[in-house]
Design an enzyme around this catalytic site. Sequence first.
Site, PDB file in Angstrom:
ATOM      1  N   LYS A  76       3.426 -52.530  -6.679  1.00  0.00           N
ATOM      2  CA  LYS A  76       4.602 -52.143  -5.908  1.00  0.00           C
ATOM      3  C   LYS A  76       5.471 -51.185  -6.720  1.00  0.00           C
ATOM      4  O   LYS A  76       5.614 -51.343  -7.937  1.00  0.00           O
ATOM      5  CB  LYS A  76       5.390 -53.417  -5.546  1.00  0.00           C
ATOM      6  CG  LYS A  76       6.577 -53.224  -4.622  1.00  0.00           C
ATOM      7  CD  LYS A  76       7.192 -54.580  -4.292  1.00  0.00           C
ATOM      8  CE  LYS A  76       8.351 -54.473  -3.325  1.00  0.00           C
ATOM      9  NZ  LYS A  76       8.909 -55.804  -2.988  1.00  0.00           N
ATOM     10  N   SER A 154       9.644 -56.709   1.775  1.00  0.00           N
ATOM     11  CA  SER A 154       9.697 -55.322   1.350  1.00  0.00           C
ATOM     12  C   SER A 154       8.397 -54.818   0.728  1.00  0.00           C
ATOM     13  O   SER A 154       8.220 -53.632   0.497  1.00  0.00           O
ATOM     14  CB  SER A 154      10.831 -55.130   0.343  1.00  0.00           C
ATOM     15  OG  SER A 154      10.604 -55.889  -0.839  1.00  0.00           O
ATOM     16  N   SER A 178       9.807 -61.278   0.599  1.00  0.00           N
ATOM     17  CA  SER A 178       9.128 -59.982   0.565  1.00  0.00           C
ATOM     18  C   SER A 178       7.651 -60.017   0.221  1.00  0.00           C
ATOM     19  O   SER A 178       6.961 -59.012   0.364  1.00  0.00           O
ATOM     20  CB  SER A 178       9.845 -59.044  -0.415  1.00  0.00           C
ATOM     21  OG  SER A 178      11.095 -58.659   0.096  1.00  0.00           O
TER      22      SER A 178
END
Length: 450
Positions: A76, A154, A178
């Site tokens: 990420k 997210s 997330s």
Amino acid sequence: MSQPPFSGDLHAVRQALQAGHVQAPDILAQAALAAQSEACRHVFMPGSPANPAETLKNAPSGDIGLALAGIPVSVKDLFDVAGQVTAAGSKVLAQAAPAQADCPAVARLRAAGAALVGRTNMVEFAFSGVGINPHYGTPANPADPATARIPGGSSSGAAVSVATGAALVGLGSDTGGSIRIPAALCGIVGFKSTARLVPTAGALPLSTSLDTVSALTRSVRDAVTVHEVLAARRVELTGKPLSGYRLAVAGTLMQDALSRTVAQAFERSLQVLREAGAKIVEIPLGEITELTAINATGGLSAAESYAWHRKLIAERQAGYDPRVALRILRGAGMSAADYIDLLAARKDWIARMEARLDGFDAVLSPTVPLVAPPIAGLLNDDTEFFRVNGLLLRNTSVVNMLDGCAISLPCHAPGQLPVGLMLWHAALHDDTMLDLALQVEAALAQSLQQ
């Protein structure tokens, strides 16, 4: 969902590698080709490997016995990787200086032999459960090729990279859900460990009180392996059958306003577990309703994100996603006294929740109350965006406030949009969650074969 370029989880791939049936470059080449598919549009950030030749440069040359040797892993865009810019899905940091060193989480993945195949797109600064990014595009959920649906956030690109086969592991973060939200919406596994077990250093913070470093995988056994790498510890698995577990079902709030698909999948899952001998008790858990008042001044994410962003957002607010800026700026109005009161209220609430959960091995709830809605309806409608965002975060954020651990497992029937079943408990029940999840995963899979 279209089939990934190779079947099975990382354990199946590792067995094939060890048996000599496949070579690491072949696995990485397949992952790179998957990353170029239409389903992976907007998954990887600019500068990520975009073709097989570039990806193969990351091929591990270490010991094949390493836990992740030969395994494609995505990272990420929140985490420092040596020599790369940590932009956190934002254009305001796109020209920042590259990281000088890997953060601990990335360093541990590399040490286990992982091949880092790219940085994944995300919600700007990790501040939403929907998955939309107006700067770099939103990766569509691969569960529905006919309609572009949200991936969840997210850790949006991380989930899509695993669901499509562009990676077998997606390193992500979980502050209010997330990891688990995109896992549920994309039909994969998402494990949120107890926050303190994995270092958060070198990860751009959203909330220093709530941030957790974890991963998305294709199976629970993969989640166990990756957690052992990230937490640098062994998970103790007993193999206890489901008949040995006493499980609670949260009756308050967590089952409100469920879509029909989610409600059916959740009830079917509970029935499967009951038939397998699990002792399931519905409890009210009215303490969950207290969180609205506890977070009335804005919550920990608003206060702690504003502390990090206040200088940057004062200078460059126009470059932020307005929806993200709005939530960060809520922290500007929280006083030091409000913040101290919030920390004290959370501590008291955790103690009371732990007392209520004493005697139960885990709590069961739907991970999120709805299936993934289409992206189009949320792009320009703020009211609908924040309504959906609130629903997506409602169940998962309870675990973060509890400082707990949780895992989301796919529980939908074939032909349905993905639905997640969440198993959760308070801090440091991680091994029990993983142990139980292995049994639940097997029982659900068996039920669908009958």
